[in-house]
Design an enzyme around this catalytic site. Structure first.
Site, PDB file in Angstrom:
ATOM      1  N   LEU A   1     -10.606   6.242  10.551  1.00 28.00           N
ATOM      2  CA  LEU A   1     -10.469   7.616  11.042  1.00 28.00           C
ATOM      3  C   LEU A   1      -9.241   7.748  11.959  1.00 28.00           C
ATOM      4  O   LEU A   1      -8.350   8.536  11.713  1.00 28.00           O
ATOM      5  CB  LEU A   1     -11.750   8.032  11.772  1.00 28.00           C
ATOM      6  CG  LEU A   1     -11.895   9.506  12.094  1.00 28.00           C
ATOM      7  CD1 LEU A   1     -11.837  10.378  10.852  1.00 28.00           C
ATOM      8  CD2 LEU A   1     -13.186   9.774  12.869  1.00 28.00           C
TER       9      LEU A   1
ATOM     10  N   SER B   1     -13.408  -0.753   3.161  1.00 32.14           N
ATOM     11  CA  SER B   1     -12.739   0.028   4.200  1.00 32.14           C
ATOM     12  C   SER B   1     -11.730   0.944   3.522  1.00 32.14           C
ATOM     13  O   SER B   1     -10.905   0.499   2.734  1.00 32.14           O
ATOM     14  CB  SER B   1     -12.020  -0.912   5.176  1.00 32.14           C
ATOM     15  OG  SER B   1     -11.280  -0.163   6.121  1.00 32.14           O
TER      16      SER B   1
ATOM     17  N   CYS C   1       0.856  -1.203   0.000  1.00 32.55           N
ATOM     18  CA  CYS C   1       0.000   0.000   0.000  1.00 32.55           C
ATOM     19  C   CYS C   1       0.880   1.236   0.000  1.00 32.55           C
ATOM     20  O   CYS C   1       1.897   1.281   0.683  1.00 32.55           O
ATOM     21  CB  CYS C   1      -0.910   0.011   1.224  1.00 32.55           C
ATOM     22  SG  CYS C   1      -2.047   1.427   1.258  1.00 32.55           S
TER      23      CYS C   1
ATOM     24  N   GLY D   1      -3.791  -3.425   1.347  1.00 31.44           N
ATOM     25  CA  GLY D   1      -4.061  -2.424   0.320  1.00 31.44           C
ATOM     26  C   GLY D   1      -5.220  -1.497   0.610  1.00 31.44           C
ATOM     27  O   GLY D   1      -6.030  -1.725   1.498  1.00 31.44           O
ATOM     28  N   GLU D   2      -5.261  -0.403  -0.164  1.00 27.32           N
ATOM     29  CA  GLU D   2      -6.332   0.587  -0.059  1.00 27.32           C
ATOM     30  C   GLU D   2      -7.276   0.358  -1.255  1.00 27.32           C
ATOM     31  O   GLU D   2      -6.920   0.669  -2.401  1.00 27.32           O
ATOM     32  CB  GLU D   2      -5.719   1.993  -0.084  1.00 27.32           C
ATOM     33  CG  GLU D   2      -6.694   3.127  -0.361  1.00 27.32           C
ATOM     34  CD  GLU D   2      -7.899   3.158   0.577  1.00 27.32           C
ATOM     35  OE1 GLU D   2      -7.720   3.098   1.804  1.00 27.32           O
ATOM     36  OE2 GLU D   2      -9.034   3.238   0.064  1.00 27.32           O
TER      37      GLU D   2
ATOM     38  N   CYS E   1       0.256   4.734   6.297  1.00 29.56           N
ATOM     39  CA  CYS E   1      -0.218   5.042   7.648  1.00 29.56           C
ATOM     40  C   CYS E   1       0.850   4.570   8.648  1.00 29.56           C
ATOM     41  O   CYS E   1       1.423   3.488   8.479  1.00 29.56           O
ATOM     42  CB  CYS E   1      -1.559   4.375   7.919  1.00 29.56           C
ATOM     43  SG  CYS E   1      -2.828   4.918   6.747  1.00 29.56           S
TER      44      CYS E   1
ATOM     45  N   CYS F   1       2.956 -18.063  10.313  1.00 29.15           N
ATOM     46  CA  CYS F   1       3.108 -18.064   8.857  1.00 29.15           C
ATOM     47  C   CYS F   1       3.341 -16.700   8.235  1.00 29.15           C
ATOM     48  O   CYS F   1       3.490 -16.599   7.029  1.00 29.15           O
ATOM     49  CB  CYS F   1       1.849 -18.638   8.207  1.00 29.15           C
ATOM     50  SG  CYS F   1       1.356 -20.177   8.938  1.00 29.15           S
TER      51      CYS F   1
END
Ligand code: SAH
Ligand code: SF4
Length: 378
Positions: free
Chosen positions: A224, A201, A116, A169-170, A120, A343
């Site tokens: 958020l 999401s 991604c 991912g986004e 964040c 894993c």
């Protein structure tokens, strides 16, 4: 996933696209519905077995098209019933899909990208950087495999009742490939799930939340994680592009467009960062009186992260405070820890071609993905 360049992969094509495919080849649009049912409801991928298609059409399909699925690299079963699959995504890399059984429902958490780009601060996938978007076939293929591998319910229905885009991912950053998948998930000719049982999401790509609202009608969850721009800028960098006010405006517009019941706001609990009662009050102020629910997520730590999980007490007090202020608030349960630990090294094999060079840091990040607990309770 191996596919033949000259053939069209029908997996992941929406009904519209499939209809167009048949019409362009001089056939009837309703062939699309037949083929959708074969692939998604009867789990048939060989045209020879699609017996309500004419022999002539089957011969032509074998020449012009294929149904090619992503390859399962491995499967891991947790003692709590959670199942994790790793799917081959090229160059020895893998994406994760996780099934979480709960009484009365089974949630499948799927991935939309390899890595991604949104970075964040508390996210192991973000720490690995971005590699590439998954194709529609690679995304819906996760669902296809999971449904086929899991024993059906007593009434014969698939074990998977809910789908959440909360894996790697986004999803809105891969909008073009995600939307056909959403359409297949809710199509009566494919998986026929209710829109309330399919959740996107997002960390808050505002223009795409608007676009999604115009095109689809699935449930929306928004990461958020902070009640002010000052704090969110630091932990969810995309906030600098799309600050909280614009994000919330897009959320309320989304719910208004389709009379959706509510938006779920995810809030990762980071010790001494966003977990005080003052933060809870600020959050309540933002959301009170709106179609909103809050889902608190205990932070899942990983090597080299600067964050820690808030204590169970702090999370409970935070949740109670939100409730006292009138919000609906829940806390996500941790599931499948044991298979992550066992894993995850495989899951973390995401090399970053965009931002970070391979080295000690990305080794740590690779391990981090293993640490990430996958639990979903939207
Ligand atoms: N990119 C999307 C969906 C994938 S992440 C998004 O950000 O919403 C799914 C959820 O897991 C998001 O709410 C995300 O913020 C959260 N998450 C990421 N890293 C986490 C961690 N280390 N511990 C707990 N939750 C985390
Ligand atoms: Fe990407 Fe979501 Fe992780 Fe942020 S939380 S880096 S948007 S996967």
């Amino acid at each position: 996933m191996t596919s033949t360049a000259s053939k069209t992969n029908l997996l992941g094509m929406s009904q519209d696209a499939l209809e167009q495919f048949f019409v362009e080849h001089g056939d009837k649009p309703f062939r699309a519905r037949q083929v959708l049912q074969w692939i998604y409801q009867r789990e048939v991928t060989d045209f020879d077995d699609m017996t309500d298609l004419s022999k002539k059409l089957r011969v032509w399909l074998k020449d012009a098209a294929e149904v090619t699925l992503p390859e399962i690299q491995s499967r891991h079963d947790s003692s709590d019933g959670t199942v994790k699959w790793l799917f081959e995504s090229g160059s020895g890399q893998a994406v994760e899909t996780v099934f979480i059984p709960e009484p009365g429902r089974g949630t499948l958490c799927i991935s939309s990208q390899v890595g991604c780009a949104l970075d964040c601060a508390f996210c192991a996938t973000g720490a690995q950087g971005f590699n590439r978007n998954l194709t529609s076939a690679e995304i819906i293929g996760q669902v296809w495999h999971a449904i086929r591998e899991l024993p059906r319910r007593d009434n014969g229905d698939p074990a998977v009742t809910n789908i959440v885009f909360m894996g790697m991912g986004e999803p809105l950053a891969n909008y073009r490939n995600v939307v056909p998948v959403l359409k297949l998930l809710v199509s009566d000719w494919a998986y026929g799930l209710s829109r309330r049982r399919v959740t996107i999401s997002t960390s808050g790509l505002v223009p795409l939340v608007d676009k999604l609202g115009d095109e689809c009608n699935v449930s929306l969850a928004v990461s958020l994680h902070a009640p002010s721009d000052e704090l969110r800028d630091q932990i969810v960098p995309v906030n600098k592009l799309h600050p909280i006010a614009s994000l919330l405006e897009a959320c309320w517009a989304y719910t208004a467009k389709h009379s959706n019941r509510f938006v779920t706001f995810e809030y990762v609990m980071l010790r001494d960062v966003n977990d005080s009662l003052a933060h809870a009050d600020e959050l309540a102020k933002l959301l009170l009186g709106k179609p909103a629910k809050v889902n608190l997520i205990p932070f899942n730590p990983f090597p080299d992260t600067r964050f820690q999980r808030s204590s169970a007490d702090t999370i409970m007090h935070f949740q109670n405070r939100l409730r006292q202020r009138g919000l609906v608030a829940t806390t996500r349960k941790t599931r499948g820890d044991d298979i992550d630990a066992a894993c995850g090294q495989l899951a973390g094999k995401v090399s970053d071609r965009v931002r970070k060079p391979l080295g000690q840091k990305s080794m740590a990040a690779r391990k981090a993905e293993n640490e990430r607990k996958r639990m979903v309770s939207v």
